[in-house]
Design an enzyme around this catalytic site. Structure first.
Site, PDB file in Angstrom:
ATOM      1  N   HIS A 303       1.031  -1.154  -0.052  1.00  0.00           N
ATOM      2  CA  HIS A 303       0.131   0.013  -0.026  1.00  0.00           C
ATOM      3  C   HIS A 303       0.622   1.226  -0.040  1.00  0.00           C
ATOM      4  CE1 HIS A 303      -3.759   2.146   0.652  1.00  0.00           C
ATOM      5  NE2 HIS A 303      -3.410   2.758   1.622  1.00  0.00           N
ATOM      6  N   GLU A 314       2.499  -0.881   7.951  1.00  0.00           N
ATOM      7  CA  GLU A 314       2.580  -2.184   6.922  1.00  0.00           C
ATOM      8  C   GLU A 314       3.931  -2.898   7.113  1.00  0.00           C
ATOM      9  OE1 GLU A 314       1.551  -2.577   2.342  1.00  0.00           O
ATOM     10  OE2 GLU A 314       1.956  -0.584   2.950  1.00  0.00           O
TER      11      GLU A 314
END
Length: 413
Positions: A303, A314
């Protein structure tokens, strides 16, 4: 055995190119699509950088009157869908169209039209508001308009899950084909968010980069100096088909949609869950759906928004997924060049993963010059990398705690 879902066409409208060749060339050569805003006057905005689509001609697929009656996000979706159909060499005859779904996501819908309508209402009164205001800004109208133009009469809806919308659209469309509710789907995302209100709103959240003096390198995922994402516009649409349908008509099969996972953080309206549990669960769900293990994944398209919190969370989630005893595959974020297309981002990055599978090349994370100690994976910095790619994962996470993960693979009969 479950019904297999393959990709037979790709369509692109992006800040780095409006076809597959130009998009891939930009990714390989590091041609940034982010610039100082020109669609609006950005002089008093704290963030003046954006990814704008250039050389876009809606009239290629829409009559001038229809172009005036459609918001820019609808136009992007139409052009990307028509391009994808052409690439798939697919004609939607009445019989085929009955079994064709259209699922196109958007985070914001027609915000340009909505803002213009509010300005008209305030300046000239309700009698001057356009009768096309509502159908131009409703977020489902990209899917609806594509169906009207193509005749597709299967399931038709929009996924609205913020920045996970495009990935959710592809995943839900693939599920419908697997479950024999459709044979074909036009699936993806479209966004045209470059308005004063939207940019001011994201800026108020401290979400946007304010690197106005370096617009081409303002998006720098995983870099220590990152200061927010660069907002962008565009669309990507994929043609999905059941394998048997694609093979019967001799279609060009580009890849297979192998896995899909979607979860909620149930944590915060704009921040990702700090322990990454929602993202980990979505990645695990996609792996289970694909029938794969973590060691099977050859590349992850992150992402990777270039915001301080997303990139560290992440990274931690990916490390948690793979565990301490297993090497993490290469990870990169293509938002460094494209900017963040919000509801279209997940669809664009899925399409980029398919190009990576075709070319057997990992697109790098450009502008990564000063590594962040908390972001310590192999992000393929600043140089494309040849690799043997069979299974790739792409992540899309959205405000509201929406997580969507796709796994795509090289096609083998």
């Amino acid at each position: 055995m479950r019904r297999r879902v393959v990709v037979t066409g790709l369509g692109f409208v992006t800040p780095i190119g409006n076809d597959a060749v130009s998009v891939w060339t930009s990714l390989m050569e590091g041609r940034s699509g982010t610039r100082i805003l020109t669609r609006i006057d950005p002089a008093d905005l704290p963030s003046r950088v954006a990814g704008e689509v250039k050389e876009f001609e809606a009239e290629r697929f829409l009559p001038p009157k229809e172009a005036r009656r459609t918001d820019r996000f609808i136009q992007f979706a139409v052009v990307a869908a028509m391009q994808a159909l052409q690439a798939a060499r697919l004609e939607l005859t009445p019989a085929v169209a009955e079994r064709t779904a259209v699922v196109i996501g958007s985070a914001l819908g027609g915000v340009e039209t909505f803002e213009a309508g509010v300005e008209t209402l305030q300046a000239r009164g309700p009698a001057r508001v356009s009768p096309f205001l509502i159908p131009m800004f409703l977020a489902d109208m990209a899917a609806g308009y594509v169906a009207i133009l193509t005749g597709a009469r299967g399931p038709n809806f929009a996924t609205l899950s913020a920045c996970a919308s495009g990935a959710n659209a592809i995943g839900e469309a693939a599920r419908m084909i697997r479950e024999e509710r459709a044979d074909i789907a036009l699936a993806g995302g479209s966004e045209a968010p470059l308005t004063r209100t939207v940019i001011a709103g994201f800026a108020a959240l401290q979400a946007l980069s304010r690197r106005n003096d370096e617009p081409e390198t303002a998006s720098r995922p995983f870099d220590r100096t990152r200061d927010g994402f660069v907002i962008a516009e565009g669309a990507a649409v994929l043609v999905l088909e059941s394998e048997d349908h694609a093979r019967r008509r001799g279609a060009p099969i580009l890849a297979e949609v192998l896995g899909y996972g979607t979860t909620a953080d149930a944590y915060h309206i704009v921040q990702p869950c700090v322990d990454g549990s929602g993202a980990v669960a979505a990645m695990k769900s996609a792996l289970d759906d694909a029938g794969l293990l973590t060691r099977d994944i050859d590349y992850i398209n992150a992402h990777g928004t270039s915001t301080p919190l997303n990139d560290t969370v992440e990274t931690a989630a990916i490390k948690q997924l793979f565990g301490s005893g297993q090497a993490v595959p290469p990870v990169s974020s293509t938002k460094a060049l494209t900017g963040h297309l919000l509801g279209a981002a997940g669809a664009l990055e899925a399409a980029i993963c398919i190009l990576a599978l075709q070319h057997q090349m990992i697109p790098p994370t450009w502008h990564l010059r000063e590594p962040d100690p908390e972001c310590d994976l192999d992000y393929v910095p600043n140089q494309p990398r040849a690799a043997s790619l069979h299974y790739v994962m792409t992540n899309a996470f959205g405000f509201g705690g929406h997580n969507a993960v796709l796994i795509l693979s090289r096609y083998s009969s």
